[in-house]
Scaffold this active site. Sequence first.
Site, PDB file in Angstrom:
ATOM      1  N   ASP A   1       3.269   1.452 -11.573  1.00  0.00           N
ATOM      2  CA  ASP A   1       2.246   2.494 -11.422  1.00  0.00           C
ATOM      3  C   ASP A   1       2.737   3.532 -10.429  1.00  0.00           C
ATOM      4  OD1 ASP A   1       0.410   1.239 -13.028  1.00  0.00           O
ATOM      5  OD2 ASP A   1      -0.536   0.167 -11.378  1.00  0.00           O
TER       6      ASP A   1
ATOM      7  N   MET B   1     -11.211   3.828  -4.055  1.00  0.00           N
ATOM      8  CA  MET B   1     -11.496   4.842  -5.074  1.00  0.00           C
ATOM      9  C   MET B   1     -12.717   5.682  -4.711  1.00  0.00           C
ATOM     10  SD  MET B   1     -10.642   2.483  -8.378  1.00  0.00           S
ATOM     11  CE  MET B   1     -11.273   0.974  -7.677  1.00  0.00           C
TER      12      MET B   1
ATOM     13  N   ALA C   1      -4.301  -2.428   0.074  1.00  0.00           N
ATOM     14  CA  ALA C   1      -4.600  -1.240   0.880  1.00  0.00           C
ATOM     15  C   ALA C   1      -5.800  -1.506   1.791  1.00  0.00           C
ATOM     16  CB  ALA C   1      -4.880  -0.049  -0.035  1.00  0.00           C
TER      17      ALA C   1
ATOM     18  N   GLY D   1       0.198  -1.268  -7.325  1.00  0.00           N
ATOM     19  CA  GLY D   1      -0.085  -0.909  -5.932  1.00  0.00           C
ATOM     20  C   GLY D   1      -0.925  -1.980  -5.246  1.00  0.00           C
ATOM     21  N   GLY D   2      -0.673  -2.187  -3.960  1.00  0.00           N
ATOM     22  CA  GLY D   2      -1.477  -3.134  -3.183  1.00  0.00           C
ATOM     23  C   GLY D   2      -1.326  -4.542  -3.699  1.00  0.00           C
ATOM     24  N   ASP D   3      -2.463  -5.187  -3.957  1.00  0.00           N
ATOM     25  CA  ASP D   3      -2.470  -6.530  -4.529  1.00  0.00           C
ATOM     26  C   ASP D   3      -2.893  -6.424  -5.991  1.00  0.00           C
ATOM     27  OD1 ASP D   3      -2.765  -9.658  -3.863  1.00  0.00           O
ATOM     28  OD2 ASP D   3      -4.305  -9.040  -5.291  1.00  0.00           O
TER      29      ASP D   3
ATOM     30  N   PRO E   1       0.771  -1.240   0.000  1.00  0.00           N
ATOM     31  CA  PRO E   1       0.000   0.000   0.000  1.00  0.00           C
ATOM     32  C   PRO E   1       0.804   1.294   0.000  1.00  0.00           C
ATOM     33  CG  PRO E   1       0.119  -0.893   2.195  1.00  0.00           C
ATOM     34  CD  PRO E   1       0.833  -1.868   1.327  1.00  0.00           C
TER      35      PRO E   1
ATOM     36  N   LYS F   1      -0.387   7.578 -13.609  1.00  0.00           N
ATOM     37  CA  LYS F   1      -0.754   8.979 -13.773  1.00  0.00           C
ATOM     38  C   LYS F   1       0.300   9.829 -13.094  1.00  0.00           C
ATOM     39  CE  LYS F   1      -5.340   9.182 -13.152  1.00  0.00           C
ATOM     40  NZ  LYS F   1      -6.511   9.437 -12.306  1.00  0.00           N
TER      41      LYS F   1
ATOM     42  N   GLY G   1      -2.508   6.205   3.103  1.00  0.00           N
ATOM     43  CA  GLY G   1      -2.216   5.392   4.276  1.00  0.00           C
ATOM     44  C   GLY G   1      -0.886   4.678   4.197  1.00  0.00           C
TER      45      GLY G   1
HETATM   46  N1  SAH Z   1      -4.625  -2.961  -6.094  1.00  0.00           N
HETATM   47  C1  SAH Z   1      -4.741  -1.932  -5.082  1.00  0.00           C
HETATM   48  C2  SAH Z   1      -5.945  -1.057  -5.305  1.00  0.00           C
HETATM   49  C3  SAH Z   1      -5.931  -0.311  -6.612  1.00  0.00           C
HETATM   50  S1  SAH Z   1      -7.280   0.764  -6.793  1.00  0.00           S
HETATM   51  C4  SAH Z   1      -4.758  -2.582  -3.712  1.00  0.00           C
HETATM   52  O1  SAH Z   1      -4.881  -3.792  -3.589  1.00  0.00           O
HETATM   53  O2  SAH Z   1      -4.617  -1.863  -2.720  1.00  0.00           O
HETATM   54  C5  SAH Z   1      -6.616   2.283  -6.174  1.00  0.00           C
HETATM   55  C6  SAH Z   1      -7.303   2.638  -4.865  1.00  0.00           C
HETATM   56  O3  SAH Z   1      -6.713   1.917  -3.801  1.00  0.00           O
HETATM   57  C7  SAH Z   1      -7.172   4.077  -4.482  1.00  0.00           C
HETATM   58  O4  SAH Z   1      -8.137   4.872  -5.128  1.00  0.00           O
HETATM   59  C8  SAH Z   1      -7.440   4.001  -2.996  1.00  0.00           C
HETATM   60  O5  SAH Z   1      -8.815   3.860  -2.724  1.00  0.00           O
HETATM   61  C9  SAH Z   1      -6.783   2.689  -2.630  1.00  0.00           C
HETATM   62  N2  SAH Z   1      -5.439   2.880  -2.115  1.00  0.00           N
HETATM   63  C10 SAH Z   1      -4.312   2.330  -2.588  1.00  0.00           C
HETATM   64  N3  SAH Z   1      -3.253   2.678  -1.832  1.00  0.00           N
HETATM   65  C11 SAH Z   1      -3.732   3.488  -0.859  1.00  0.00           C
HETATM   66  C12 SAH Z   1      -3.147   4.165   0.245  1.00  0.00           C
HETATM   67  N4  SAH Z   1      -1.845   4.087   0.497  1.00  0.00           N
HETATM   68  N5  SAH Z   1      -3.946   4.895   1.042  1.00  0.00           N
HETATM   69  C13 SAH Z   1      -5.265   4.974   0.821  1.00  0.00           C
HETATM   70  N6  SAH Z   1      -5.869   4.362  -0.204  1.00  0.00           N
HETATM   71  C14 SAH Z   1      -5.126   3.613  -1.025  1.00  0.00           C
END
Ligand code: SAH
Length: 430
Positions: free
Chosen positions: A91, A229, A175, A144-146, A68, A113, A258
């Site tokens: 990304d 989102m 996240a 980002g994230g998973d 995240p 972006k 976060g």
């Molecule tokens: N694949 C990612 C999500 C991608 S969609 C995952 O698993 O986390 C992108 C959205 O993820 C953002 O609009 C927001 O809602 C959330 N997000 C990702 N990183 C974040 C962070 N550090 N803090 C808050 N929201 C986050």
Amino acid sequence: RAEQAARYDAFFEGTVDPDRLTARVPVASEAAAYLSDPHSSPDPDDCAPAAPSGERRAGLVSLVGAGPGDAGLLTIRGRQRLLRADAVVYDRLAATALPTDLPARVELHCVGKQANRHPVPQEEISALLLRLARGGKRVVRLKGGDPFVFGRGGEEAEHLARAGIRFEIVPGVTAGVAVPAYAGVPVTHRREAARVSFLTAHEATKSSGSRQRWDLLAADRHATIVGYMGVTVLGQVVEHLLAAGMDPATPSVMVHQGTTSRQQVVRSPVAGLPDAVARANLTPPGLFVIGPTVRHAEHLDWFGTRPLMGERLVLVAPAGGLGEELDLLGAELVEVPLPMTPAPRVVIDALPVTGCVFRSVEEVDAMDEERDRAAWDPGVVAWCRDDRVAERARELGWRSVEVFDTAESLLAAPPSGCAAKLLSDNRTRC
Ligand code: SAH
């Protein structure tokens, strides 16, 4: 020469639409025609697996979850794939997780972006992955994230599968679990929340045909809603939930950026959350959580209350014990190699820096060019190990110079310039 001309023709035909004279993405067989060995024939079928190549190593695309934001939340396998990669396609949200010790030979492609630029369209990202893999490269697609949670990772994997490219998935910390944890919110809790729903808030903008079951979500009292989102459409989400009968006093929270030094948290009963978020001027990326377990954040805010929360410090590797102490005190550290390489520059630029820690005159000199390149705010503090180092920093034009002895001495010094500003921005709001 004739062969070369044929390749250029194939490239041109594959990337330009002759009727509209606009750019287009080549289909796999077209790309293969100009990327492949000139002496072997191109793939006859777009959907056929890439020809097993005797001489050339087969490409591999690893779809890796970056976590995240906090670089420490990248998995061991993710890191291993990155360090061995030939190319990384990342990304914007994944940039902070790039290992700062990534070898300089690794090609870096940013497809997220960025300020003043449009994001790279999805089909171009897929075409890039195909092109790199067809060239026999080991590619990491860092998301980002998973990769399979709201990240279009499924679409990218399907594209690779259809083109016969070898791929693998390296899951990441989403996240949806980590961001609540860093805001002190357990997403489940015995007796309080027996289920968690991850939802995309985008569905809230649809006047009809929404795939979100607001009725079920609103009626489910022993559950947690985690919304991705949702910063710009939060008002509509809350409207749907209240209209479907949700208790307006249900605890809720919005977390901006976060797990990073820029984390900001706004808590409120759900009916008041959109206003509270607007008052705090929170922008994307943000994640919201609605449900009974959010009330625990009052006692469990371990991250936002750490004394160096808000500090993002650049430190020359190896950071050693000092780095560990600063980390435990709550500073976000960017540990950079000298001489500098491309990956740490991407990491430095991903979020505002508040300070630079110098242990020697050589470090001050080596970082000078970086300071110009990254155009740091004049308020960025030069934390210097002793008076000699501080003197050199002043000579080179650092305006905020502080001498420190131990990690704790960063606490004693009044945060100056942009550090103070960032700190006040980052205070947890309730
Ligand atoms: N694949 C990612 C999500 C991608 S969609 C995952 O698993 O986390 C992108 C959205 O993820 C953002 O609009 C927001 O809602 C959330 N997000 C990702 N990183 C974040 C962070 N550090 N803090 C808050 N929201 C986050």
